[in-house]
Design an enzyme around this catalytic site. Structure first.
Site, short mmCIF file in Angstrom:
data_model
loop_
_atom_site.label_atom_id
_atom_site.label_comp_id
_atom_site.label_asym_id
_atom_site.label_seq_id
_atom_site.Cartn_x
_atom_site.Cartn_y
_atom_site.Cartn_z
CE LYS A 99 -3.53 2.62 2.34
NZ LYS A 99 -4.12 2.95 3.63
N GLY A 160 -9.23 8.91 9.05
CA GLY A 160 -9.57 8.94 10.47
C GLY A 160 -10.73 9.85 10.82
CB ALA A 186 -9.01 7.63 4.00
N GLY A 187 -11.78 7.58 5.78
CA GLY A 187 -12.98 8.37 6.03
C GLY A 187 -14.23 7.55 6.29
CG ASN A 208 -7.11 1.17 11.22
OD1 ASN A 208 -5.93 1.43 11.12
ND2 ASN A 208 -7.54 0.57 12.32
CB THR A 209 -10.39 5.33 12.47
OG1 THR A 209 -9.08 5.66 12.04
CG2 THR A 209 -10.74 6.14 13.71
#
EC number: 2.8.1.10
Lengths: 258, 383
Positions: A99, A160, A186-187, A208-209
């Site tokens: 990545k 995040g 992301a997001g 992830n987050t």
């Protein structure tokens, strides 16, 4: 009911949910959540692991046979640093998957498009399977496709942030014209965001987050697993067309049929 | 007027005006600041004001949420490695001060490695090198040598030493230095002169322009802070926030961290033997929590660090309110871990627990202790 598998480079994935390993309250909890997510591709930050240590705490919890590691270059600021880090990751983790993330800005971790394109070009020539993290920039996606990346990973909103698909207009264009898989990265902050991305036609999402920081990461991972499956099922079933004008019950042109 | 250095911006502010801005903030100002998606410096002033005291719980909740969103449930761990207590400055609050007649000590290569081994055995991968300011003995060549000795042993090397010129920083970065901490001590010029009467450190301007030199040298991370207790903590914190905001806009590739060093008692050796010098309570625990939360609400992504100056009870609680990195088991004297544990410390520490005990506490609080969050291989390519 199963959905169509996803193919990226030489690998086939039955899960379209990719996950990250940061921000969990413990590596044990990370492992439990990743297993619950069904994810088969998991990113690992080179900076967080002792790549040459077989007893590394993070790596010890990522040994399930269905999990493929996707080392990331988080922390690098230039193409040169990224290429160097990629070579180290390949050697240490025995994978040529990468990545690619280059973010010179340490606050919002926004990707540098110029350095990313430069690095992707070189890494592909060095034999890497490159998945670049980028802005939702349709032109950049085509340029990356031309240099031979295996997929593109445009952001839904700042990393995040949990804000969801704020770049949806551009994601639609990217999905519409891409020849390589599109992974929204992301997001994504809620399972509904992930489902929306898959309904839109994204090939996968990376989360992830939203999982790691949930009060119950295992339960949230399960929710994402289901949402991604639902989103893909809906996409394959073909959603009804939304209409911006009403379809009148007595059409003005009905007389033509008389 | 163009802003080329922080001092250009600083000159547009007056200490008394800023103090007044903070003191006259109203409940409405605080409520407005609390409801904004992003906050301005004026909002920050309201959040550190006396008017914000009744809103502390609301600030803490938002701070906790933002911190977990941006940093996850993790806590970075680091330890200081004191290389030398030699110092040519007089600082009224520091045990290394030139006028303190303690025995001076600078670690040899072998001693540095022994200390490093002790820190590695505790689990550390992030070390903070600390010296006093004595350019003849612990100048750039000494620091460069220390980084060379340690760069293969630690993933992340930080340093807290005397301010240096830009070429020296560039040289040390090329050797493997990742982070530099440089606290202004106080932004109040009069108070600064009062507490730094002698030595190179007496130059307020050279010190305040240090982060600019670091940014120009391309450092990865800069640690900022004011020494809480030298001047009014609220006004000093406003200027720290102003400085941070300026640096983030100017050197946008650099990451920043903030610390909150409250003055601690020091041992001073005079004619009548060792005496302890206490600075009293400059700010309450409640004030410090307010400040930590205010910084988090102002800058959601800034790293907030807490040292062993604070008590175990306080640290146990505030790690959930905005802090993202902790030191543990710290020794503040050269050789303090194994070489010469009994020598005089720079200041008394308050949390004496071992790193393992602190890591256990972090886990019990539902956080993951992180020993490594950087890899030197990521900076081996010259820019």
């Amino acid at each position: 009911m199963t959905t169509e598998p996803l193919r990226i480079a030489d690998r086939t994935f039955s899960s379209r949910l990719f996950t990250g390993t940061g921000k969990f309250s413990s590596t044990g909890q990370m492992e439990a959540a990743l297993l619950a997510s069904g994810s088969e591709l998991v990113t690992v930050a080179l900076k967080r692991i002792n790549a040459n240590d077989t007893a590394d705490d993070t790596l010890r919890h990522l040994t399930a046979p269905h999990i493929h590691l996707l080392p990331n270059t988080s922390g690098v600021r230039t193409a040169r640093e990224a290429v160097f880090a990629a070579q180290l990751a390949r050697e240490a983790l025995k994978t040529n998957w990468l990545k690619l993330e280059i973010h010179p800005d340490p606050r919002y971790l926004l990707p540098d498009p110029i350095e990313t394109l430069k690095a992707a070009d070189e890494l592909v020539r060095l034999g890497f399977v490159v998945l670049p993290y980028i802005h939702a920039d349709p032109v950049l996606c085509k340029r990356l496709e031309e240099v031979g990346v295996a997929a593109v990973m445009p952001l839904g909103s700042p990393i995040g942030s949990n804000k969801g698909l704020r770049t949806i207009d551009f994601l639609e264009i990217i999905i519409g014209q891409s020849k390589v898989p599109v992974v929204v990265d992301a997001g994504i902050g809620a399972p509904s965001h992930a489902a929306a991305a898959l309904e839109l036609g994204a090939d996968a999402v990376l989360v992830n987050t939203a999982i790691a920081v949930a009060d119950n990461p295992v339960q949230m991972a399960t929710a994402f697993k289901l949402a991604v499956e639902a989103g893909r099922l809906a996409y394959e079933a073909k959603l009804g067309v939304t209409a911006s004008t009403a379809v009148a019950s007595s059409p003005l042109t009905a007389f033509l049929d008389d | 007027m163009s802003i080329d250095m922080f001092t250009d911006l600083l000159n547009q502010y007056d200490w008394a005006d800023v103090s007044r801005l903070i003191d006259t903030a109203t409940a409405t100002d605080v409520e407005r600041a609390l409801t904004r998606p992003t906050r301005t410096l004026t909002d920050f002033a309201a959040l550190i004001s006396p008017a914000a005291r009744p809103y502390l719980e609301a600030m803490a909740r938002q701070s906790q949420q933002l911190t977990q969103q941006r940093f996850g449930k993790t806590m970075q761990l680091y330890a200081p490695l004191y290389l030398s207590n030699e110092c040519q400055n007089i600082c009224t609050y520091c045990a290394f001060s030139l006028d303190n007649k303690i025995r001076r000590r600078t670690l040899t290569d072998a001693e540095i490695l022994r200390e490093a081994d002790a820190l590695k055995a505790m689990g550390y991968d992030h070390v903070l090198l600390v010296t006093g300011e004595a350019n003849q003995t612990v100048g750039v060549p000494y620091i460069k040598n220390a980084i060379r000795l340690l760069r293969d042993r630690f993933a992340h090397i930080s340093m807290e030493v005397q301010p240096l010129d830009q070429p020296a920083y560039a040289e040390l970065i090329a050797e493997g230095l990742h982070t530099v901490l440089v606290y202004q001590e106080t932004y109040n010029r009069d108070s600064y002169q009062l507490h730094h009467p002698k030595g190179k450190k007496a130059s307020y301007r050279y010190r305040i322009e240090t982060p600019d030199r670091l940014g120009q040298a391309g450092i990865y991370k800069i640690g900022l802070g004011a020494l809480l207790g030298l001047s009014d903590w609220r006004t000093d914190s406003f200027f720290t926030a102003l400085h941070l905001d300026y640096l983030e806009r100017t050197y946008w590739k650099t990451r920043y961290s903030l610390s909150f060093p409250r003055l601690r008692p020091i041992d001073v050796l005079g004619a009548s033997g060792v005496q302890s010098r206490d600075f009293g309570a400059c700010m309450t625990d409640r004030d410090l929590v307010q400040l930590i939360c205010a910084y988090r609400l102002f800058k959601p992504d800034v790293e907030l660090s807490l040292s062993t100056r604070e008590s175990p009870r306080f640290r146990d609680h505030v790690i959930q309110l905005g802090i993202t990195s902790l030191s543990a088991g710290s020794k503040t004297n050269p050789g303090g871990y194994v070489v010469e544990p009994q020598s005089l410390e720079q200041f008394e520490i308050s949390d004496e627990r071992s790193p393992a005990e602190v890591a256990d506490m972090i886990r019990r609080a539902g956080y993951e202790p992180v020993w490594k969050d950087w890899d030197p291989t990521l900076m081996t390519v010259c820019h």
